[in-house]
Design a protein around this motif. Structure first.
Motif, PDB file in Angstrom:
ATOM      1  N   THR A 100      37.240  33.458  41.010  1.00  0.00           N
ATOM      2  CA  THR A 100      38.669  33.620  40.728  1.00  0.00           C
ATOM      3  C   THR A 100      39.213  35.041  40.821  1.00  0.00           C
ATOM      4  O   THR A 100      40.423  35.219  40.963  1.00  0.00           O
ATOM      5  CB  THR A 100      38.994  33.097  39.315  1.00  0.00           C
ATOM      6  OG1 THR A 100      38.261  33.864  38.343  1.00  0.00           O
ATOM      7  CG2 THR A 100      38.629  31.629  39.167  1.00  0.00           C
ATOM      8  N   MET A 101      38.370  36.066  40.745  1.00  0.00           N
ATOM      9  CA  MET A 101      38.910  37.423  40.599  1.00  0.00           C
ATOM     10  C   MET A 101      39.618  37.915  41.858  1.00  0.00           C
ATOM     11  O   MET A 101      40.749  38.395  41.791  1.00  0.00           O
ATOM     12  CB  MET A 101      37.816  38.402  40.182  1.00  0.00           C
ATOM     13  CG  MET A 101      38.383  39.785  39.885  1.00  0.00           C
ATOM     14  SD  MET A 101      37.191  40.929  39.192  1.00  0.00           S
ATOM     15  CE  MET A 101      37.028  40.239  37.555  1.00  0.00           C
ATOM     16  N   VAL A 102      38.961  37.823  43.018  1.00  0.00           N
ATOM     17  CA  VAL A 102      39.562  38.345  44.244  1.00  0.00           C
ATOM     18  C   VAL A 102      40.877  37.637  44.578  1.00  0.00           C
ATOM     19  O   VAL A 102      41.892  38.300  44.848  1.00  0.00           O
ATOM     20  CB  VAL A 102      38.557  38.269  45.416  1.00  0.00           C
ATOM     21  CG1 VAL A 102      39.246  38.542  46.749  1.00  0.00           C
ATOM     22  CG2 VAL A 102      37.424  39.262  45.204  1.00  0.00           C
TER      23      VAL A 102
ATOM     24  N   LYS B  15      46.979  37.992  44.310  1.00  0.00           N
ATOM     25  CA  LYS B  15      48.272  37.541  43.798  1.00  0.00           C
ATOM     26  C   LYS B  15      49.066  38.681  43.179  1.00  0.00           C
ATOM     27  O   LYS B  15      50.295  38.662  43.153  1.00  0.00           O
ATOM     28  CB  LYS B  15      48.068  36.439  42.754  1.00  0.00           C
ATOM     29  CG  LYS B  15      47.634  35.096  43.311  1.00  0.00           C
ATOM     30  CD  LYS B  15      47.485  34.069  42.194  1.00  0.00           C
ATOM     31  CE  LYS B  15      46.977  32.745  42.729  1.00  0.00           C
ATOM     32  NZ  LYS B  15      46.775  31.751  41.636  1.00  0.00           N
ATOM     33  N   ALA B  16      48.321  39.675  42.679  1.00  0.00           N
ATOM     34  CA  ALA B  16      48.978  40.840  42.071  1.00  0.00           C
ATOM     35  C   ALA B  16      49.413  41.844  43.131  1.00  0.00           C
ATOM     36  O   ALA B  16      49.933  42.918  42.789  1.00  0.00           O
ATOM     37  CB  ALA B  16      48.035  41.504  41.077  1.00  0.00           C
ATOM     38  N   GLY B  17      49.193  41.521  44.417  1.00  0.00           N
ATOM     39  CA  GLY B  17      49.621  42.406  45.492  1.00  0.00           C
ATOM     40  C   GLY B  17      48.544  43.325  46.015  1.00  0.00           C
ATOM     41  O   GLY B  17      48.817  44.196  46.847  1.00  0.00           O
ATOM     42  N   VAL B  18      47.296  43.141  45.557  1.00  0.00           N
ATOM     43  CA  VAL B  18      46.176  43.971  46.021  1.00  0.00           C
ATOM     44  C   VAL B  18      45.664  43.417  47.353  1.00  0.00           C
ATOM     45  O   VAL B  18      45.558  42.202  47.530  1.00  0.00           O
ATOM     46  CB  VAL B  18      45.041  43.981  44.974  1.00  0.00           C
ATOM     47  CG1 VAL B  18      43.875  44.830  45.445  1.00  0.00           C
ATOM     48  CG2 VAL B  18      45.559  44.494  43.639  1.00  0.00           C
TER      49      VAL B  18
ATOM     50  N   ASP C 127      40.794  46.051  49.021  1.00  0.00           N
ATOM     51  CA  ASP C 127      40.830  46.682  47.700  1.00  0.00           C
ATOM     52  C   ASP C 127      40.374  45.724  46.602  1.00  0.00           C
ATOM     53  O   ASP C 127      39.727  46.139  45.637  1.00  0.00           O
ATOM     54  CB  ASP C 127      42.241  47.190  47.394  1.00  0.00           C
ATOM     55  CG  ASP C 127      42.610  48.426  48.208  1.00  0.00           C
ATOM     56  OD1 ASP C 127      41.683  49.075  48.731  1.00  0.00           O
ATOM     57  OD2 ASP C 127      43.813  48.731  48.327  1.00  0.00           O
ATOM     58  N   ALA C 128      40.722  44.438  46.752  1.00  0.00           N
ATOM     59  CA  ALA C 128      40.314  43.440  45.745  1.00  0.00           C
ATOM     60  C   ALA C 128      38.797  43.333  45.682  1.00  0.00           C
ATOM     61  O   ALA C 128      38.210  43.235  44.594  1.00  0.00           O
ATOM     62  CB  ALA C 128      40.937  42.089  46.075  1.00  0.00           C
TER      63      ALA C 128
ATOM     64  N   LEU D 192      45.541  33.417  34.272  1.00  0.00           N
ATOM     65  CA  LEU D 192      46.760  33.864  33.600  1.00  0.00           C
ATOM     66  C   LEU D 192      46.883  35.383  33.554  1.00  0.00           C
ATOM     67  O   LEU D 192      47.958  35.951  33.824  1.00  0.00           O
ATOM     68  CB  LEU D 192      46.784  33.301  32.173  1.00  0.00           C
ATOM     69  CG  LEU D 192      48.000  33.647  31.303  1.00  0.00           C
ATOM     70  CD1 LEU D 192      49.276  33.076  31.922  1.00  0.00           C
ATOM     71  CD2 LEU D 192      47.807  33.120  29.891  1.00  0.00           C
ATOM     72  N   PHE D 193      45.784  36.084  33.232  1.00  0.00           N
ATOM     73  CA  PHE D 193      45.852  37.517  32.933  1.00  0.00           C
ATOM     74  C   PHE D 193      45.621  38.434  34.130  1.00  0.00           C
ATOM     75  O   PHE D 193      46.217  39.515  34.204  1.00  0.00           O
ATOM     76  CB  PHE D 193      44.844  37.882  31.835  1.00  0.00           C
ATOM     77  CG  PHE D 193      45.096  37.211  30.519  1.00  0.00           C
ATOM     78  CD1 PHE D 193      46.381  37.101  30.005  1.00  0.00           C
ATOM     79  CD2 PHE D 193      44.044  36.678  29.782  1.00  0.00           C
ATOM     80  CE1 PHE D 193      46.616  36.483  28.791  1.00  0.00           C
ATOM     81  CE2 PHE D 193      44.265  36.056  28.565  1.00  0.00           C
ATOM     82  CZ  PHE D 193      45.556  35.956  28.072  1.00  0.00           C
ATOM     83  N   ILE D 194      44.728  38.041  35.071  1.00  0.00           N
ATOM     84  CA  ILE D 194      44.389  38.960  36.164  1.00  0.00           C
ATOM     85  C   ILE D 194      45.600  39.322  37.026  1.00  0.00           C
ATOM     86  O   ILE D 194      45.775  40.500  37.379  1.00  0.00           O
ATOM     87  CB  ILE D 194      43.242  38.392  37.026  1.00  0.00           C
ATOM     88  CG1 ILE D 194      41.930  38.391  36.235  1.00  0.00           C
ATOM     89  CG2 ILE D 194      43.054  39.226  38.304  1.00  0.00           C
ATOM     90  CD1 ILE D 194      40.754  37.791  36.974  1.00  0.00           C
ATOM     91  N   PRO D 195      46.484  38.365  37.391  1.00  0.00           N
ATOM     92  CA  PRO D 195      47.640  38.755  38.217  1.00  0.00           C
ATOM     93  C   PRO D 195      48.542  39.799  37.558  1.00  0.00           C
ATOM     94  O   PRO D 195      49.248  40.526  38.262  1.00  0.00           O
ATOM     95  CB  PRO D 195      48.379  37.422  38.413  1.00  0.00           C
ATOM     96  CG  PRO D 195      47.326  36.382  38.274  1.00  0.00           C
ATOM     97  CD  PRO D 195      46.409  36.902  37.219  1.00  0.00           C
TER      98      PRO D 195
END
Length: 528
Positions: A255-257, A262-265, A269-270, A403-406
């Motif tokens: 789920t992290m990458v 989604k956060a624009g990375v 870089d992800a 929920l939190f990573i983005p």
């Protein structure tokens, strides 16, 4: 006879605990040079396949061997020698079926798993990783046969040899990556290392098995024994307790990458940020192993039958196990959080991700206590309950990452990990109160722990001020020497203060190494 058997079981548990400690220290330690050789991107690739390899390792080391040893122990009660046609072949068949299902499902799902991870280049490393499951039955059956006879030596030796072969090939792959080979080679190298380790472990086990021909026979039994339920149910449930940290890493791998994107990375870089976040994993593993291993050595004495026969003694063992875990995990967590900027730069070459990784270190506290309590509860036949707690923790981790990573990037992943282990810990505490009432926990020396913790942090702060005032610690080598020295200094302060505040009982002082020195530091000495 019962006392001798009990002593044999405890000695075997100690041997396995010691071997587990050595192999896990090796497993945690090699990841620092691995990251140094391949960089954060190479470390990211390795950590994407590691949870799959870890699951295979745990099944071959804990899950299936424990289930098989239970079968062997039950057969031994009937004084029947193990039979190749009636025991080894059918047991091997059922373990191979379970492992084969995982292999087939995972191998053909690897392209989909790689797409879920957000990196389709991981397909081949993932497929190679799932091949390891085909070797699980060989080592599992041999280990289970020995453990069922309370002979833990072969399992312990094979475990260490397996790690040495595995680590050697992984580091060799890392050197190839450093010299210009495709960075995804490290994922394939990790899988090949695990396969080589499994072959080496089985070779040792098979040699030992051939030496002990009394353990098996070609004679077919008259009675039919069913193995399916024990292998599938008992083996999987035991594994779940050891898979808490591994499962959290698996959720991060999946789920992290995508959520960083989604956060624009960007994807590149992800992947780098995932590698930075994974710097915390070897430190968590090492801290958790050190904090829980001593306690786990006490836990084989905690069983349902013993609780019925001698509840007071079992409750005392439970409290002592939890107490030792609290001592070690509280000190390790606080020390790592305080020293993390220096640890990050001296071990991993820079200070990126320090604030998020400091939050992640809290996982050591929750996971150490959770593993200890889960082991106690499993000894008391609460296996389904502990499995449900871990499943609930994984749901929280997954939801927290989504929920939190983005919004919070690496901090969000760290917070969701802390929330997950906190859920498992609270659930285990609530479950254990049915056996050990709340009143038993008031005897823990909370005041002594607080004084020792404050004293350690003050000592670390003072040592840091003096070191940076006197020495130039900008280069990695001086900083590494400083980090190791100050870590030992902090641990010494913490241990001395625990002793001076009378945090150990007289009975516990008798099992601590260097007893003469320890007794002098204790305020009441031998009369405590």
């Amino acid at each position: 006879m019962t006392k001798l058997r009990s002593r044999s079981v405890l000695q075997g548990a100690f041997i396995l605990t010691l071997a587990g400690l050595i192999s896990k220290v090796i497993s945690a330690g090699y990841r620092v040079p691995l990251q140094n050789l391949t960089g954060d991107l190479g470390f990211y690739v390795y950590q994407q396949v590691y949870p799959i390899l870890g699951i295979a390792l745990i099944l071959a080391l804990y899950g299936f061997p424990a289930a098989i040893s239970k079968i062997v122990s039950d057969i031994g009660d009937d004084s029947s020698p193990l039979s190749i046609p009636s025991f080894y072949l059918p047991v091997f068949w059922w373990v191979m079926m379970a492992s084969g299902i995982i292999f087939v499902t995972g191998f053909f799902s690897s392209p989909w798993i790689a797409s879920v991870m957000g990196d389709e280049k991981l397909t081949k490393p993932l497929q190679t990783a799932f091949l390891v499951f085909l070797l699980v039955p060989f080592v599992s059956v041999a280990r289970g046969a020995f453990q069922g006879h309370n002979d833990m030596g072969p399992t312990a030796v094979s475990q260490i040899i397996e790690q040495v072969f595995r680590v050697g090939i992984i580091i060799g792959s890392a050197i190839l990556v450093m010299r210009g080979t495709d960075v995804y080679t490290i994922g394939i190298g990790a899988s090949l290392g695990s396969m080589a380790g499994a072959v080496a472990a089985f070779s040792v086990l098979f040699y030992w098995l051939m030496k002990k021909r009394e353990m098996w026979t070609w004679r077919r039994w008259d009675k039919h024994v069913s193995y399916k339920r024990t292998i599938f149910l008992h083996g999987i449930l035991i594994c779940l307790n050891y898979m808490l940290l591994l499962s959290l890493q698996l959720v991060d791998a999946l789920t992290m990458v995508p959520n960083l994107q989604k956060a624009g990375v960007t994807l590149e870089d992800a992947r780098m940020w995932k590698g930075i976040f994974d710097r915390g994993q070897p430190l968590i593993q090492l801290g958790t192993v050190l904090a829980s291993s001593l306690a786990l050595a006490l836990i084989p004495s905690v069983t349902r039958s013993r609780m019925t026969q001698n509840p007071d003694q079992v409750k005392k063992s439970v409290v002592s196990a939890v107490k030792m875990t609290v001592f070690l995990c509280v000190g390790a967590t606080a020390g790592l959080i305080f020293l993390f900027p220096a640890i990050n730069q001296s071990f991993f070459q820079d200070v990126q991700g320090t604030s998020a990784l400091r939050i992640l270190m809290i996982v050591i506290l929750g996971s150490s206590l959770s593993i200890t309590l889960s082991s106690i509860l499993q000894g008391l036949d609460y296996m389904k309950q502990t499995a449900m707690m871990i499943a609930g923790g994984l749901i929280i981790k997954w939801a927290g990452n989504m929920l939190f990573i983005p919004f919070l990037s690496l901090h969000g992943a760290a917070i969701s990990s802390v929330m997950a282990v906190a859920f498992v810990l609270i659930g285990n505490i609530v479950t254990l109160r049915h056996e050990v009432p709340w009143g038993n926990w008031t005897s823990l020396p909370w005041k002594g722990i607080l004084i020792s913790l404050v004293g350690m942090i003050f000592g670390l702060w003072l040592a840091k001020m003096l070191a940076f005032l006197i020495f130039d610690l900008n280069a990695r080598l001086p900083l590494l020497l400083y980090t190791l020295s100050v870590s030992g200094f902090g641990a010494l302060i913490y241990a001395v203060l625990l002793l001076r505040t009378g945090s150990f009982t007289n009975e516990e002082l008798h099992v601590i190494p260097f007893r003469k020195v320890v007794w002098k530091l204790s305020p009441k000495g031998l009369d405590q």
